[in-house]
Design a protein around this motif. Structure first.
Motif, mmCIF file in Angstrom:
data_model
loop_
_atom_site.group_PDB
_atom_site.id
_atom_site.type_symbol
_atom_site.label_atom_id
_atom_site.label_comp_id
_atom_site.label_asym_id
_atom_site.label_seq_id
_atom_site.Cartn_x
_atom_site.Cartn_y
_atom_site.Cartn_z
ATOM 1 N N UNK A 123 0.672 -1.057 -0.644
ATOM 2 C CA UNK A 123 -0.275 -0.056 0.512
ATOM 3 C C UNK A 123 1.053 1.052 0.472
ATOM 4 N N UNK A 124 0.221 2.475 -0.898
ATOM 5 C CA UNK A 124 0.935 4.025 -0.766
ATOM 6 C C UNK A 124 0.622 4.965 0.684
ATOM 7 N N UNK A 125 -0.483 4.700 0.867
ATOM 8 C CA UNK A 125 -0.678 5.555 1.480
ATOM 9 C C UNK A 125 -1.922 4.804 3.256
ATOM 10 N N UNK A 126 -1.963 5.110 4.019
ATOM 11 C CA UNK A 126 -2.591 4.433 5.796
ATOM 12 C C UNK A 126 -2.811 5.407 5.510
ATOM 13 N N UNK A 127 -4.324 5.449 6.261
ATOM 14 C CA UNK A 127 -4.925 6.245 6.877
ATOM 15 C C UNK A 127 -5.432 5.212 8.676
ATOM 16 N N UNK A 128 -5.601 6.003 9.470
ATOM 17 C CA UNK A 128 -6.214 5.269 10.639
ATOM 18 C C UNK A 128 -5.030 4.457 11.119
ATOM 19 N N UNK A 129 -3.731 4.863 11.420
ATOM 20 C CA UNK A 129 -2.958 3.699 11.822
ATOM 21 C C UNK A 129 -3.332 3.008 13.521
ATOM 22 N N UNK A 130 -4.190 3.852 13.995
ATOM 23 C CA UNK A 130 -4.278 3.290 15.346
ATOM 24 C C UNK A 130 -4.907 1.973 14.667
ATOM 25 N N UNK A 131 -5.718 1.826 13.705
ATOM 26 C CA UNK A 131 -6.438 0.520 13.462
ATOM 27 C C UNK A 131 -5.750 -0.931 12.754
ATOM 28 N N UNK A 132 -4.227 -0.715 12.582
ATOM 29 C CA UNK A 132 -3.345 -1.478 12.647
ATOM 30 C C UNK A 132 -3.890 -2.784 14.274
ATOM 31 N N UNK A 133 -3.760 -2.136 15.170
ATOM 32 C CA UNK A 133 -4.127 -3.463 15.905
ATOM 33 C C UNK A 133 -4.620 -4.885 15.972
ATOM 34 N N UNK A 134 -3.962 -5.995 15.708
ATOM 35 C CA UNK A 134 -4.391 -6.951 15.436
ATOM 36 C C UNK A 134 -3.665 -7.511 13.726
ATOM 37 N N UNK A 135 -3.184 -6.945 13.001
ATOM 38 C CA UNK A 135 -2.383 -6.771 12.076
ATOM 39 C C UNK A 135 -1.483 -7.752 11.619
ATOM 40 N N UNK A 136 -1.190 -8.930 11.018
ATOM 41 C CA UNK A 136 -0.430 -8.991 10.363
ATOM 42 C C UNK A 136 0.494 -8.520 10.405
ATOM 43 N N UNK A 137 2.104 -8.053 9.544
ATOM 44 C CA UNK A 137 2.800 -7.577 8.716
ATOM 45 C C UNK A 137 3.964 -7.726 8.721
ATOM 46 N N UNK A 138 4.829 -7.485 7.474
ATOM 47 C CA UNK A 138 6.414 -7.778 7.712
ATOM 48 C C UNK A 138 7.008 -6.992 8.443
ATOM 49 N N UNK A 139 8.458 -7.340 8.769
ATOM 50 C CA UNK A 139 9.021 -6.470 8.502
ATOM 51 C C UNK A 139 9.852 -5.330 7.787
ATOM 52 N N UNK A 140 9.650 -5.739 6.869
ATOM 53 C CA UNK A 140 9.330 -4.595 5.472
ATOM 54 C C UNK A 140 8.454 -3.359 5.764
ATOM 55 N N UNK A 141 6.944 -3.971 5.516
ATOM 56 C CA UNK A 141 6.260 -2.904 5.512
ATOM 57 C C UNK A 141 5.778 -2.188 7.278
ATOM 58 N N UNK A 142 6.482 -2.875 8.473
ATOM 59 C CA UNK A 142 6.929 -2.415 9.747
ATOM 60 C C UNK A 142 7.710 -1.172 8.841
ATOM 61 N N UNK A 143 8.658 -1.304 9.016
ATOM 62 C CA UNK A 143 9.904 0.185 8.435
ATOM 63 C C UNK A 143 8.941 0.805 7.150
ATOM 64 N N UNK A 144 9.049 0.588 6.886
ATOM 65 C CA UNK A 144 8.046 1.851 5.531
ATOM 66 C C UNK A 144 6.946 3.063 6.514
ATOM 67 N N UNK A 145 6.513 2.043 7.247
ATOM 68 C CA UNK A 145 5.265 3.087 7.860
ATOM 69 C C UNK A 145 6.533 3.759 9.100
ATOM 70 N N UNK A 146 7.508 3.479 9.085
ATOM 71 C CA UNK A 146 8.755 3.938 10.880
ATOM 72 C C UNK A 146 7.475 5.618 10.424
#
Length: 159
Positions: A123-146
């Protein structure tokens, strides 16, 4: 076959297979679509405020604005899909997954996720960062969201 302006609200479509059809300005509000199949189908402007189906898989789709705001999703898979915008604001999603899919903008504002796998979603844009609770993500995705995480928590980089 082509369905234009069809009103299929409340109809029993259980077990029906649609192949190489087009649907334009069609309403299926409250229609029973359990075990229905849609293969090589083009859908433009589908109205389905209440969409009941068993396990749902979207495969190799190109979708514009997908409004699932406030929806209850269970056992949904997107495989090989390209979405312009996916709005899951206020949605309750249980066992939602993505494989080899892309979305330009993902909105998770006030979403409640359980067993949601975003590892196969770019994904390119993300709204509602708090809504990620309960999601599985890759380390790369998490790094991109730093940068988003830092802004959300008012973290300031100091050298």
């Amino acid at each position: 076959m082509s369905f234009v302006g069809a009103k299929l609200d409340g109809r029993c479509l259980a077990g029906v297979s649609f192949t190489e059809c087009t649907f334009q300005d069609v309403s299926v509000d409250g229609a029973d679509q359990r075990s229905a199949g849609f293969v090589d189908v083009a859908i433009e402007r589908l109205n389905a405020p209440v969409f009941s189906a068993e396990y749902v898989e979207f495969r190799n789709c190109k979708l514009g604005y997908v409004n699932l705001r406030g929806a209850e999703l269970q056992d949904v898979l997107f495989t090989g899909c390209i979405l312009d915008e996916l709005d899951l604001g206020g949605a309750a999603a249980h066992r939602l997954a993505f494989a080899d899919s892309r979305v330009r903008r993902l909105d998770l504002t006030a979403a409640k996720l359980k067993h949601v796998d975003l590892r196969g979603l770019e994904f390119q844009e993300l709204a509602g960062l708090e809504g990620l609770r309960g999601a599985a993500m890759t380390p790369f995705q998490i790094g991109e969201l730093a940068a988003l995480f830092a802004a959300h928590f008012d973290i300031v980089e100091k050298t």
